[in-house]
Enzyme design. Sequence first.
Site: not given
Length: 285
Positions: A134, A139, A180, A199
């Site tokens: 993730h 990111h 996010e 993700s």
Amino acid sequence: MKTPCTETTTSGLRGEYEGAADDYTVGQHWHAYTPEMHDRWRRLHARQSALVETHACAAFREGLARLDCADGIPRFEDANAVLGPATGWQLVGVPGFIPDAVFFDHLAHRRFPVTRWLREEHELDYLVEPDVFHDFFGHVPMLLDPTIADFLELYGKAGARAMAMDALPMLARIYWYTIEFGLVRETEGLRVFGAGIISSSGETQFSLEDREVLRLPFDPVRVMRTGYTIDSFQKGYFVLESLPQLIEDLVGLDFGPVYERWRHEAPIPAGTLLTGEIPFGETIA
């Protein structure tokens, strides 16, 4: 050398917190990842990469290509050799969740915390806590985009004021609905740039393709007033007209009065359309 693990500590958090530095950083211990872990990474990467081409924004696609991390769990030091010259960011390994003040300090100094453990086989489709897949796959590609790189530093610097004013949940919602779970309009249509979406194979498709989910134009005050869910797909998303809007709409905003006005109010339930609001992409009849 210990294997990066997913043991649960007495605090209920997974990861080896014992031995972490005062800023919660730990070594990645890349050599301790097993062949099975690298295989799990390759399968996760292959599945998500197939969706990236059609669902992710251009900046994410370009960043992922530059990181070249398809063959196994990447070394943070190799990524830092790409990030540093490009945007001045560096990755630091952490055991898992870290305290808010520490997280903000890392961001304010262009250090991005990346969890070092990898999800288990039975968690391929979903897990609540962030893992290395993730954090890195979701990111790090966007850290190569100048707008996101600058925004995250500004976000880190804004943390102290939010905590001092007892308004941290409001600031956290900005991060949640952008970094996010953010969407952005591009020439080809809506695209994903949020790590929580990109993700997750299921939410990547759901966020763009579901006809019933609420999508609203990005408005920072509305975002700070909106609750969210952590155990299911989001009930609503906010859409940027472009990535630079993320900074343009926030730089001129005085957060103090916003915090004072709304910090003690119950958040608007996720997925709620308020009177007078028009979902993204729709027009008044």
